[in-house]
Design an enzyme around this catalytic site. Structure first.
Site, PDB file in Angstrom:
ATOM      1  N   ASP A 242       0.658  -1.225   0.094  1.00 29.04           N
ATOM      2  CA  ASP A 242       0.076  -0.136  -0.072  1.00 29.04           C
ATOM      3  C   ASP A 242       0.866   1.268   0.205  1.00 29.04           C
ATOM      4  O   ASP A 242       0.440   2.235   0.826  1.00 29.04           O
ATOM      5  CB  ASP A 242      -1.112  -0.025   1.123  1.00 29.04           C
ATOM      6  CG  ASP A 242      -2.072  -1.126   1.281  1.00 29.04           C
ATOM      7  OD1 ASP A 242      -1.917  -1.850   0.389  1.00 29.04           O
ATOM      8  OD2 ASP A 242      -3.005  -0.912   1.998  1.00 29.04           O
TER       9      ASP A 242
ATOM     10  N   ASP B 101      -4.657  -0.823  -1.560  1.00 30.90           N
ATOM     11  CA  ASP B 101      -6.074  -0.782  -1.313  1.00 30.90           C
ATOM     12  C   ASP B 101      -6.800  -0.260  -2.503  1.00 30.90           C
ATOM     13  O   ASP B 101      -6.609   0.652  -3.312  1.00 30.90           O
ATOM     14  CB  ASP B 101      -6.201   0.287  -0.420  1.00 30.90           C
ATOM     15  CG  ASP B 101      -6.457  -0.186   1.093  1.00 30.90           C
ATOM     16  OD1 ASP B 101      -6.469  -1.300   1.329  1.00 30.90           O
ATOM     17  OD2 ASP B 101      -6.557   0.681   2.016  1.00 30.90           O
TER      18      ASP B 101
ATOM     19  N   HIS C 139     -10.566   0.223  -3.038  1.00 34.97           N
ATOM     20  CA  HIS C 139     -11.999   0.148  -2.540  1.00 34.97           C
ATOM     21  C   HIS C 139     -13.140   0.841  -3.512  1.00 34.97           C
ATOM     22  O   HIS C 139     -12.742   1.658  -4.201  1.00 34.97           O
ATOM     23  CB  HIS C 139     -12.085   1.012  -1.186  1.00 34.97           C
ATOM     24  CG  HIS C 139     -11.306   0.716  -0.010  1.00 34.97           C
ATOM     25  ND1 HIS C 139     -11.477  -0.668   0.567  1.00 34.97           N
ATOM     26  CD2 HIS C 139     -10.365   1.184   0.510  1.00 34.97           C
ATOM     27  CE1 HIS C 139     -10.599  -0.810   1.418  1.00 34.97           C
ATOM     28  NE2 HIS C 139      -9.869   0.283   1.403  1.00 34.97           N
TER      29      HIS C 139
ATOM     30  N   HIS D 144     -10.825   6.681   1.040  1.00 34.67           N
ATOM     31  CA  HIS D 144      -9.150   6.772   0.675  1.00 34.67           C
ATOM     32  C   HIS D 144      -9.413   5.668  -0.475  1.00 34.67           C
ATOM     33  O   HIS D 144      -9.996   4.715  -0.333  1.00 34.67           O
ATOM     34  CB  HIS D 144      -8.579   6.595   1.929  1.00 34.67           C
ATOM     35  CG  HIS D 144      -8.666   5.156   2.702  1.00 34.67           C
ATOM     36  ND1 HIS D 144      -9.505   4.966   3.614  1.00 34.67           N
ATOM     37  CD2 HIS D 144      -7.957   3.966   2.211  1.00 34.67           C
ATOM     38  CE1 HIS D 144      -9.578   3.658   3.715  1.00 34.67           C
ATOM     39  NE2 HIS D 144      -8.678   3.117   3.255  1.00 34.67           N
TER      40      HIS D 144
ATOM     41  N   LYS E  13      -6.680  -5.046  -3.067  1.00 28.93           N
ATOM     42  CA  LYS E  13      -7.513  -5.630  -1.931  1.00 28.93           C
ATOM     43  C   LYS E  13      -8.588  -4.679  -1.392  1.00 28.93           C
ATOM     44  O   LYS E  13      -8.417  -3.680  -1.753  1.00 28.93           O
ATOM     45  CB  LYS E  13      -6.437  -5.881  -0.816  1.00 28.93           C
ATOM     46  CG  LYS E  13      -5.548  -4.800  -0.319  1.00 28.93           C
ATOM     47  CD  LYS E  13      -4.439  -5.414   0.704  1.00 28.93           C
ATOM     48  CE  LYS E  13      -3.656  -4.214   1.128  1.00 28.93           C
ATOM     49  NZ  LYS E  13      -4.296  -3.120   1.953  1.00 28.93           N
TER      50      LYS E  13
ATOM     51  N   CYS F 208      -2.147  -2.547   7.583  1.00 30.06           N
ATOM     52  CA  CYS F 208      -2.105  -3.674   6.544  1.00 30.06           C
ATOM     53  C   CYS F 208      -0.709  -4.339   6.410  1.00 30.06           C
ATOM     54  O   CYS F 208      -0.766  -5.430   5.943  1.00 30.06           O
ATOM     55  CB  CYS F 208      -2.268  -2.920   5.132  1.00 30.06           C
ATOM     56  SG  CYS F 208      -3.923  -2.145   5.040  1.00 30.06           S
TER      57      CYS F 208
HETATM   58  C1  VGL Z   1      -4.685   0.946   6.086  1.00 32.88           C
HETATM   59  C2  VGL Z   1      -5.960   2.169   7.595  1.00 32.88           C
HETATM   60  C3  VGL Z   1      -7.077   2.058   6.718  1.00 32.88           C
HETATM   61  C4  VGL Z   1      -3.230   0.413   5.465  1.00 32.88           C
HETATM   62  C5  VGL Z   1      -5.585   0.744   5.096  1.00 32.88           C
HETATM   63  O1  VGL Z   1      -3.079   0.351   4.329  1.00 32.88           O
HETATM   64  O2  VGL Z   1      -2.642   0.186   6.276  1.00 32.88           O
HETATM   65  N1  VGL Z   1      -4.692   1.562   7.105  1.00 32.88           N
HETATM   66  N2  VGL Z   1      -6.833   1.366   5.563  1.00 32.88           N
END
Ligand code: VGL
Length: 206
Positions: A22, A64, A66, A82, A107, A151
């Site tokens: 990420d 991420d 989403h 996000h 993911k 993550c």
């Molecule tokens: C993450 C908080 C919310 C991460 C993803 O990538 O660690 N942290 N969503």
């Protein structure tokens, strides 16, 4: 017949892959969920990726990814919107140098999934980390990225649970630290679960 004293490499050989978690615009400075120091992992990770690529190792980069409406986001979940699939915030950091052939793992693609772990089930086998790693006989991940307490933590613990060895690069991670100390506690938890903690510069990639 092997001579006595000659190490037998064939039986327990390890196959290393890089796992970058990420390193996306929204988790870096100016992003929707900026992780303090998030950008600072980029110059540490880039030489590692170059070394890995020169050795022909598989590199995975998770992101991420989403949907715009997700239970992961407020008001149902804890986080601001996000890394919505296809938006600029979901792109990898501009300076991240992913080698050609890097395998992208999306993911959190389902509206009911937090997608914290890199082993979050993908949309299909092509994007499923467990399936891909098995296909390549990967046994060991060298992991880095964002965020230590979410993550990275979920991905490393999941990898260990699945029987992979994990080396975690302590100088190439950064924590959200919603509660001060979360990152440090996550690091200890990963170490206790079996992760080897190392620094990117001198991590062996064999
Ligand atoms: C993450 C908080 C919310 C991460 C993803 O990538 O660690 N942290 N969503």
């Amino acid at each position: 017949m092997q001579e006595s004293g000659t190490p037998t490499h064939s039986t327990n050989r390890r196959t290393t892959a890089i796992l970058i978690v990420d390193v996306q615009q929204d988790f870096c400075a100016g992003g929707a969920l900026a992780v303090p120091g998030g950008d600072q992992v980029v110059p540490v990770v880039n030489p590692l990726l170059a070394r890995a690529s020169a050795l022909g190792l598989t590199c995975y980069a998770t992101r991420d990814w989403h949907p715009s409406h997700s239970n992961h986001f407020r008001p149902r979940g804890p986080w601001p919107v996000h890394c919505v699939a296809g938006t600029p915030g979901a792109q990898f950091h501009d300076d991240l140098r992913l080698p050609t052939g890097t395998v992208i793992v999306n993911k959190g693609v389902r509206p009911d999934s937090n997608g914290y772990s890199a082993f979050d089930p993908g949309q299909d086998d092509e994007t499923d980390l467990a399936v891909d790693a098995a296909r390549r006989s990967i046994t060991h991940f060298v992991a880095a990225g964002l965020a230590t307490d979410y993550c990275v933590r979920a991905s490393v613990l999941d990898a260990l649970r699945r029987g992979f060895e994990v080396t975690l690069l302590a100088d190439a991670i950064a924590a959200v630290d919603t509660t001060p100390g979360d990152g440090q506690r996550a690091l200890e938890e990963m170490r206790a679960a079996g992760a080897v903690i190392a620094a990117a510069v001198d991590v062996p990639l064999g």
